[in-house]
Design a protein around this motif. Structure first.
Motif, PDB file in Angstrom:
ATOM      1  N   ARG A  84       0.805  -1.154   0.080  1.00 33.54           N
ATOM      2  CA  ARG A  84      -0.241   0.237   0.004  1.00 33.54           C
ATOM      3  C   ARG A  84       0.742   1.202  -0.067  1.00 33.54           C
ATOM      4  O   ARG A  84       1.860   1.242   0.412  1.00 33.54           O
ATOM      5  CB  ARG A  84      -0.733   0.002   1.075  1.00 33.54           C
ATOM      6  N   GLN A 107     -10.262 -18.030  18.144  1.00 32.89           N
ATOM      7  CA  GLN A 107      -9.073 -18.456  18.898  1.00 32.89           C
ATOM      8  C   GLN A 107      -8.696 -17.468  19.962  1.00 32.89           C
ATOM      9  O   GLN A 107      -8.922 -16.089  19.613  1.00 32.89           O
ATOM     10  CB  GLN A 107      -7.773 -18.834  18.237  1.00 32.89           C
ATOM     11  N   PRO A 108      -8.619 -17.732  21.289  1.00 33.74           N
ATOM     12  CA  PRO A 108      -8.157 -16.755  22.044  1.00 33.74           C
ATOM     13  C   PRO A 108      -6.855 -15.921  21.529  1.00 33.74           C
ATOM     14  O   PRO A 108      -5.838 -16.674  21.097  1.00 33.74           O
ATOM     15  CB  PRO A 108      -7.871 -17.397  23.424  1.00 33.74           C
ATOM     16  N   ILE A 109      -6.748 -14.758  21.905  1.00 35.87           N
ATOM     17  CA  ILE A 109      -5.528 -13.923  21.651  1.00 35.87           C
ATOM     18  C   ILE A 109      -4.487 -14.294  22.737  1.00 35.87           C
ATOM     19  O   ILE A 109      -4.732 -14.067  23.687  1.00 35.87           O
ATOM     20  CB  ILE A 109      -5.644 -12.538  21.500  1.00 35.87           C
ATOM     21  N   PRO A 161      -2.423 -13.105  12.039  1.00 25.43           N
ATOM     22  CA  PRO A 161      -3.531 -12.204  11.898  1.00 25.43           C
ATOM     23  C   PRO A 161      -4.867 -12.921  12.220  1.00 25.43           C
ATOM     24  O   PRO A 161      -5.781 -12.211  12.214  1.00 25.43           O
ATOM     25  CB  PRO A 161      -3.551 -12.304  10.195  1.00 25.43           C
ATOM     26  N   CYS A 190      -5.312 -15.539  15.031  1.00 24.94           N
ATOM     27  CA  CYS A 190      -5.809 -15.499  16.598  1.00 24.94           C
ATOM     28  C   CYS A 190      -5.044 -14.159  17.309  1.00 24.94           C
ATOM     29  O   CYS A 190      -5.243 -14.512  18.297  1.00 24.94           O
ATOM     30  CB  CYS A 190      -5.528 -16.878  17.068  1.00 24.94           C
ATOM     31  N   GLY A 191      -4.106 -13.809  16.672  1.00 24.28           N
ATOM     32  CA  GLY A 191      -3.467 -12.719  17.371  1.00 24.28           C
ATOM     33  C   GLY A 191      -2.231 -12.999  18.204  1.00 24.28           C
ATOM     34  O   GLY A 191      -1.653 -12.216  18.801  1.00 24.28           O
ATOM     35  N   ASP A 240      -3.642  -5.220   8.614  1.00 21.72           N
ATOM     36  CA  ASP A 240      -4.880  -4.457   9.102  1.00 21.72           C
ATOM     37  C   ASP A 240      -5.180  -5.485  10.340  1.00 21.72           C
ATOM     38  O   ASP A 240      -5.942  -4.856  11.338  1.00 21.72           O
ATOM     39  CB  ASP A 240      -6.256  -4.417   8.129  1.00 21.72           C
ATOM     40  N   ARG A 241      -5.269  -6.791  10.000  1.00 22.41           N
ATOM     41  CA  ARG A 241      -5.777  -7.458  10.969  1.00 22.41           C
ATOM     42  C   ARG A 241      -4.754  -7.722  12.199  1.00 22.41           C
ATOM     43  O   ARG A 241      -5.219  -7.680  13.527  1.00 22.41           O
ATOM     44  CB  ARG A 241      -5.857  -9.087  10.595  1.00 22.41           C
ATOM     45  N   HIS A 257      -5.612  -6.455  16.196  1.00 19.81           N
ATOM     46  CA  HIS A 257      -5.251  -7.234  17.418  1.00 19.81           C
ATOM     47  C   HIS A 257      -4.447  -6.531  18.381  1.00 19.81           C
ATOM     48  O   HIS A 257      -4.035  -7.010  19.427  1.00 19.81           O
ATOM     49  CB  HIS A 257      -4.456  -8.451  16.647  1.00 19.81           C
ATOM     50  N   THR A 293       0.626  -5.048  22.260  1.00 17.72           N
ATOM     51  CA  THR A 293       0.074  -6.285  23.408  1.00 17.72           C
ATOM     52  C   THR A 293       1.477  -6.631  23.881  1.00 17.72           C
ATOM     53  O   THR A 293       1.260  -7.083  25.281  1.00 17.72           O
ATOM     54  CB  THR A 293      -0.682  -7.113  22.553  1.00 17.72           C
TER      55      THR A 293
END
Lengths: 237, 216
Positions: free
Chosen positions: A123, A228-230, B11, B13-14, B65-66, B70, B75
């Motif tokens: 992009r 899924q849990p992060i 992307p 589940c994080g 973007d995903r 997250h 995090t």
């Protein structure tokens, strides 16, 4: 400035080698004057972009290149012979601006990548203010500023990966020169800066195929991501 | 660099970090595998090994973007008490003197030469960036740069480059970690530090860090 023999030799080599990897089509060549100063502003998808622009433009191109590329004696010798000149991206570099403007005044074709670095995801990124100011000064001097869209080089050699045949066509599209009206005074120049950024962005989105890619992306069916849990791995303090 | 330098967390589940080499990135949590599509338009291919689901092609922009959705790089760097702390192994190089680049007696510009790389552990906190020795036997004090003293920040190929008043240009090459992650983390940390010091909202990080108020 006359060319060193290295330039046509490597240009010819690039025109033979790149088509072995990918089909190349250039469009809009009528927008690129064959004589006189002209400033090219392409989007930046791949480390091969300078080879593409220099090999497929119908005239010699001088490229602004990050100064760290000149770090070895070989590159210090080779790059100027390929039409490159350095810019220190980590500070305001008045010498690089002087070089650009003097080359343009001498009737050279100069290329600057306004994003300043390659895109991670193909992009278009924000433009560097210094490049926009330089482009504005070029327009004020009556020099055409031509947006150039590169479409497909990301698939061939993305920033994070190696070279791989993508099987798709790479397009090099020259757009109509940007037109901003009169910018004689400093006030007009400052007011013209956001206009230039907006016009350049619109042109590059169109020419690089990003507008079409974005349309397809928006229209694509929603992806069902696995629920899924992060989780995150711990990073030591 | 590798695909996991771009997609440093999963992307889907994080999970952070992703694993893999070259053109393949794998999530150790949900087992999603991402690789380069053979043909296409800036797409990557996703599939989960051992399942019957057919691979799908997803634009690189959607995956980026995903990751942002997250929480991006923050995090993993933000700890349970809300503090920012993150570190990674690096090789660090500092620029020496600048040399003029001439061609046919014409001055084209200037370029810097970097010294030899030395290994270290780069540690980011909410206030400073510190370079510590990788050896516990090395008792020398770490090099420390207060975030407000960093003048510019950018990625350069696979490295992250900062400019400081005392050390000039310093380049960090990450042995395992992603330069994209570090660019995002440093932008965030520097931006927050400037806000806390009342210096405004950072608008650009190169060629020098400038806040909204300082822009013309």
């Amino acid at each position: 400035m006359s060319r060193h023999l290295v330039y046509p030799v490597l240009r010819s080599a690039a025109r033979r080698i790149i088509p072995r990897l990918v089909r190349v089509e250039s469009e809009g060549l009528e927008h690129l004057p064959l004589r006189g100063g002209v400033l090219l502003l392409p989007n930046h998808q791949s480390a091969l972009d300078p080879f593409l622009v220099q090999a497929w433009a119908p005239r010699s191109v001088r490229s602004m290149t990050k100064s760290t590329q000149f770090g070895s004696p070989l590159m210090e010798w080779l790059l100027p012979r390929l039409g490159a000149f350095p810019v220190r991206r980590f500070k305001i570099d008045p010498q690089s601006v002087r070089t650009v403007l003097s080359l343009l005044d001498e009737g050279e074709c100069v290329c600057i990548y306004p994003e300043g670095e390659r895109s991670w995801d193909a992009r278009l990124q924000p433009f560097r203010t210094g490049t926009l100011r330089t482009a504005l000064e070029a327009i004020r001097r009556g020099i055409p500023v031509v947006p150039v869209g590169i479409d497909g080089m990301y698939d061939l050699l993305p920033r994070w990966g190696g070279l791989r045949r993508s099987g798709r066509t790479v397009y090099l599209r020259f757009g109509a020169p940007l037109d901003l009206g009169p910018i004689a005074t400093r006030d007009q120049r400052d007011q013209a800066l956001p206009d230039l950024a907006g016009q350049l962005r619109l042109s590059l989105l169109e020419l690089s195929g990003e507008r079409e890619r974005e349309r397809l992306r928006q229209e694509a069916p929603e992806i069902s991501w696995r629920a899924q849990p992060i989780a995150t791995g711990a990073n030591p303090r | 660099m590798a695909l996991k330098d771009f997609l440093y967390r999963c992307p889907a589940c994080g999970h952070d970090p992703m694993e893999g080499r070259g053109d393949v990135a794998t999530c150790p949590s949900c087992t999603l595998q991402i690789d380069r599509k053979a043909t296409g338009t800036t797409c990557l291919r996703l599939h989960v090994p051992g399942t019957e689901a057919a691979p799908i092609e997803v634009p690189a922009a959607t995956l980026a973007d995903r990751i942002t959705a997250h929480g991006g790089a923050l995090t993993r760097a933000t700890h349970s008490d809300g503090s920012l702390a993150y570190e990674a192994e690096v090789r660090v190089q500092t620029a020496g003197s600048e040399m003029p680049i001439r061609y046919r007696r014409r001055l084209l510009g200037f370029a810097e030469r970097f010294g030899a790389g030395t290994p270290g552990i780069l540690h980011l906190s909410a206030d400073a960036l510190e370079l510590r020795s990788p050896s516990s036997a090395d008792a020398s004090s770490p090099r420390r740069w207060a975030l407000e003293d960093i003048r510019s920040l950018q990625t350069s190929s696979s490295a992250v480059q900062i400019t400081t008043h005392l050390d000039g240009v310093v380049l960090f090459r990450f042995t395992e970690d992603s330069p994209r992650r570090w660019d995002e983390l440093l932008r965030h940390a520097i931006g927050e530090r400037w806000k806390r010091l009342g210096k405004g909202t950072v608008q650009e990080f190169q060629p020098r860090i400038r806040a909204e108020e300082a822009l013309p």
